[in-house]
Design a protein around this motif. Structure first.
Motif, mmCIF file in Angstrom:
data_model
loop_
_atom_site.group_PDB
_atom_site.id
_atom_site.type_symbol
_atom_site.label_atom_id
_atom_site.label_comp_id
_atom_site.label_asym_id
_atom_site.label_seq_id
_atom_site.Cartn_x
_atom_site.Cartn_y
_atom_site.Cartn_z
ATOM 1 N N SER A 150 0.663 -19.969 8.855
ATOM 2 C CA SER A 150 1.304 -19.023 9.764
ATOM 3 C C SER A 150 2.707 -18.664 9.266
ATOM 4 C CB SER A 150 1.379 -19.610 11.174
ATOM 5 O OG SER A 150 2.181 -20.779 11.191
ATOM 6 N N GLY A 151 3.389 -19.647 8.676
ATOM 7 C CA GLY A 151 4.711 -19.380 8.114
ATOM 8 C C GLY A 151 4.649 -18.438 6.929
ATOM 9 N N THR B 58 4.558 -6.944 -1.793
ATOM 10 C CA THR B 58 4.090 -7.473 -3.077
ATOM 11 C C THR B 58 4.956 -8.648 -3.527
ATOM 12 O OG1 THR B 58 3.254 -5.288 -3.720
ATOM 13 C CG2 THR B 58 3.628 -6.886 -5.482
ATOM 14 N N PHE B 59 6.263 -8.508 -3.370
ATOM 15 C CA PHE B 59 7.176 -9.592 -3.741
ATOM 16 C C PHE B 59 6.881 -10.850 -2.924
ATOM 17 C CE2 PHE B 59 11.064 -12.041 -3.246
ATOM 18 C CZ PHE B 59 11.558 -12.104 -4.540
ATOM 19 N N GLN B 60 6.692 -10.682 -1.615
ATOM 20 C CA GLN B 60 6.452 -11.842 -0.757
ATOM 21 C C GLN B 60 5.084 -12.468 -1.036
ATOM 22 O OE1 GLN B 60 9.062 -12.798 0.263
ATOM 23 N NE2 GLN B 60 9.902 -11.859 2.104
ATOM 24 N N ALA B 61 4.109 -11.654 -1.373
ATOM 25 C CA ALA B 61 2.801 -12.202 -1.741
ATOM 26 C C ALA B 61 2.904 -13.041 -3.000
ATOM 27 C CB ALA B 61 1.788 -11.073 -1.935
ATOM 28 N N GLN B 62 3.724 -12.598 -3.940
ATOM 29 C CA GLN B 62 3.936 -13.369 -5.167
ATOM 30 C C GLN B 62 4.657 -14.689 -4.860
ATOM 31 O OE1 GLN B 62 6.081 -10.438 -7.417
ATOM 32 N NE2 GLN B 62 4.235 -9.600 -8.373
ATOM 33 N N VAL B 63 5.589 -14.655 -3.910
ATOM 34 C CA VAL B 63 6.276 -15.879 -3.501
ATOM 35 C C VAL B 63 5.288 -16.869 -2.893
ATOM 36 C CG1 VAL B 63 7.953 -16.843 -1.862
ATOM 37 C CG2 VAL B 63 8.520 -14.783 -3.170
ATOM 38 N N VAL B 64 4.431 -16.365 -2.004
ATOM 39 C CA VAL B 64 3.436 -17.235 -1.370
ATOM 40 C C VAL B 64 2.487 -17.817 -2.409
ATOM 41 C CG1 VAL B 64 1.489 -17.292 0.240
ATOM 42 C CG2 VAL B 64 3.579 -16.054 0.852
ATOM 43 N N ARG B 65 2.049 -16.982 -3.357
ATOM 44 C CA ARG B 65 1.155 -17.477 -4.409
ATOM 45 C C ARG B 65 1.829 -18.570 -5.225
ATOM 46 N NH1 ARG B 65 0.473 -16.741 -9.684
ATOM 47 N NH2 ARG B 65 2.159 -15.204 -9.768
ATOM 48 N N ALA B 66 3.121 -18.378 -5.552
ATOM 49 C CA ALA B 66 3.843 -19.366 -6.354
ATOM 50 C C ALA B 66 4.018 -20.688 -5.601
ATOM 51 C CB ALA B 66 5.202 -18.805 -6.758
ATOM 52 N N GLN B 67 4.224 -20.598 -4.280
ATOM 53 C CA GLN B 67 4.492 -21.802 -3.511
ATOM 54 C C GLN B 67 3.217 -22.556 -3.106
ATOM 55 O OE1 GLN B 67 7.072 -21.034 -0.187
ATOM 56 N NE2 GLN B 67 8.767 -20.317 -1.463
ATOM 57 N N GLY C 155 -0.060 -21.837 -4.660
ATOM 58 C CA GLY C 155 -1.096 -21.847 -5.683
ATOM 59 C C GLY C 155 -2.330 -21.070 -5.279
ATOM 60 N N ASN C 156 -2.286 -20.436 -4.108
ATOM 61 C CA ASN C 156 -3.418 -19.665 -3.596
ATOM 62 C C ASN C 156 -3.166 -18.184 -3.847
ATOM 63 O OD1 ASN C 156 -5.092 -18.102 -1.721
ATOM 64 N ND2 ASN C 156 -5.665 -20.088 -0.852
ATOM 65 N N THR C 157 -4.068 -17.549 -4.571
ATOM 66 C CA THR C 157 -3.932 -16.127 -4.878
ATOM 67 C C THR C 157 -4.692 -15.256 -3.890
ATOM 68 O OG1 THR C 157 -3.667 -16.586 -7.244
ATOM 69 C CG2 THR C 157 -4.328 -14.357 -6.636
ATOM 70 N N LEU C 158 -5.839 -15.734 -3.427
ATOM 71 C CA LEU C 158 -6.740 -14.914 -2.618
ATOM 72 C C LEU C 158 -6.111 -14.488 -1.301
ATOM 73 C CD1 LEU C 158 -9.539 -13.668 -2.217
ATOM 74 C CD2 LEU C 158 -10.262 -15.849 -1.196
ATOM 75 N N LEU C 159 -5.637 -15.438 -0.508
ATOM 76 C CA LEU C 159 -5.178 -15.103 0.842
ATOM 77 C C LEU C 159 -3.991 -14.141 0.859
ATOM 78 C CD1 LEU C 159 -5.552 -15.434 3.840
ATOM 79 C CD2 LEU C 159 -4.118 -17.488 3.758
ATOM 80 N N PRO C 160 -2.921 -14.395 0.109
ATOM 81 C CA PRO C 160 -1.793 -13.460 0.192
ATOM 82 C C PRO C 160 -2.126 -12.056 -0.298
ATOM 83 C CG PRO C 160 -1.430 -15.072 -1.558
ATOM 84 C CD PRO C 160 -2.594 -15.547 -0.769
ATOM 85 N N PHE C 161 -2.953 -11.956 -1.344
ATOM 86 C CA PHE C 161 -3.222 -10.623 -1.876
ATOM 87 C C PHE C 161 -4.303 -9.892 -1.096
ATOM 88 C CE2 PHE C 161 -0.797 -12.372 -5.386
ATOM 89 C CZ PHE C 161 0.016 -11.292 -5.708
ATOM 90 N N VAL C 162 -5.200 -10.626 -0.452
ATOM 91 C CA VAL C 162 -6.124 -9.974 0.480
ATOM 92 C C VAL C 162 -5.349 -9.469 1.691
ATOM 93 C CG1 VAL C 162 -7.990 -10.379 2.133
ATOM 94 C CG2 VAL C 162 -8.221 -11.174 -0.216
ATOM 95 N N THR C 163 -4.381 -10.252 2.132
ATOM 96 C CA THR C 163 -3.567 -9.854 3.281
ATOM 97 C C THR C 163 -2.806 -8.567 3.011
ATOM 98 O OG1 THR C 163 -3.279 -12.162 3.957
ATOM 99 C CG2 THR C 163 -1.722 -10.563 4.850
ATOM 100 N N ILE C 164 -2.132 -8.479 1.865
ATOM 101 C CA ILE C 164 -1.372 -7.253 1.600
ATOM 102 C C ILE C 164 -2.294 -6.082 1.286
ATOM 103 C CG2 ILE C 164 0.644 -8.561 0.840
ATOM 104 C CD1 ILE C 164 0.033 -7.634 -2.042
ATOM 105 N N LEU C 165 -3.488 -6.369 0.766
ATOM 106 C CA LEU C 165 -4.467 -5.304 0.545
ATOM 107 C C LEU C 165 -4.821 -4.642 1.872
ATOM 108 C CD1 LEU C 165 -6.353 -4.006 -1.674
ATOM 109 C CD2 LEU C 165 -8.095 -5.602 -0.869
ATOM 110 N N VAL C 166 -5.084 -5.468 2.883
ATOM 111 C CA VAL C 166 -5.424 -4.955 4.211
ATOM 112 C C VAL C 166 -4.239 -4.206 4.817
ATOM 113 C CG1 VAL C 166 -6.022 -5.619 6.576
ATOM 114 C CG2 VAL C 166 -7.174 -6.707 4.646
#
Length: 218
Positions: free
Chosen positions: A5-6, A168-177, A179-190
């Motif tokens: 959620s964070g 996009t920047f925040q999705a990259q931050v979430v992925r870096a922190q 290690g999950n690529t799917l959820l942040p980039f699916v979220t910004i895609l939607v």
């Protein structure tokens, strides 16, 4: 942040930044499009030439390079912009260059007998454009303006290169922190898709209102 959620809240903040960039960039692009598009129809060669240089420069160079010049090179000339201002300026001028040709083409598509009628009525050039030409040209511009606004929305992702915290920047931050690529980039895609649909719906509404009473222009 200890749970997803964070992280999603972080992306939501990026979505707000993306919406700001899109709104401000579109407003600047609209002003630039009308200014340059109408300047291309000017009687004065210098005005037409200046507008042509602007249009060809921003259409002929990469938006990445333009952004880097605005943010990293202009400070050497004493002009320092915040990341948000640099992003809005680059996006607005870039998309405005494409919109300028839309304005010029729509104005030229208005039947010549309409222009001749305004001359016969002894209207000034401003009155002709304001009351006769633009009301007929605007419905022709709106569909392409809508496409340009959606392109601007998608182009906002470039601002992540100057560390502006968009989606996009925040999705990259979430992925870096995480290690999950799917959820942040699916979220910004939607989110990108939802924003694009909102822009498209708004433009269609404007188009219906603009063509009200103008049979044959639609």
């Amino acid at each position: 942040m200890t749970d997803w959620s964070g992280y999603l809240t972080l992306i939501a903040g990026g979505a707000l930044m993306t919406a700001q960039l899109t709104l401000y960039g579109s407003a600047l692009a609209l002003v630039a499009a009308f200014a340059a598009g109408l300047a291309r129809l000017s009687r004065f060669f210098a005005v037409r030439a200046l507008a042509t240089v602007y249009i060809e420069f921003f259409r002929g160079t990469s938006i990445f390079v333009q952004l880097f010049w605005v943010y990293f090179v202009l400070p050497f000339a004493g002009i320092t912009l915040s990341p948000l201002a640099a992003g809005v300026l680059t996006l607005g001028l870039n998309v405005g260059a494409y919109g300028a040709e839309v304005v010029r083409g729509a104005v030229l598509s208005v039947p010549k007998d309409q222009l001749e009628a305004t001359v016969a009525l002894n209207l000034t050039r401003f009155q002709r454009m304001r009351h006769v030409i633009l009301p007929q040209a605007l419905p022709l511009m709106l569909p392409t303006f809508g496409n340009n606004a959606i392109e601007l929305l998608k182009a906002t992702a470039v601002v992540s290169l100057i560390s502006l915290p968009d989606m996009t920047f925040q999705a990259q931050v979430v992925r870096a922190q995480t290690g999950n690529t799917l959820l942040p980039f699916v979220t910004i895609l939607v989110l990108y898709y939802a924003m694009a649909m909102a822009i498209g719906g708004g433009v269609r509404l404007l188009e219906r209102r603009a063509t009200r009473g103008l049979d044959g222009v639609r």
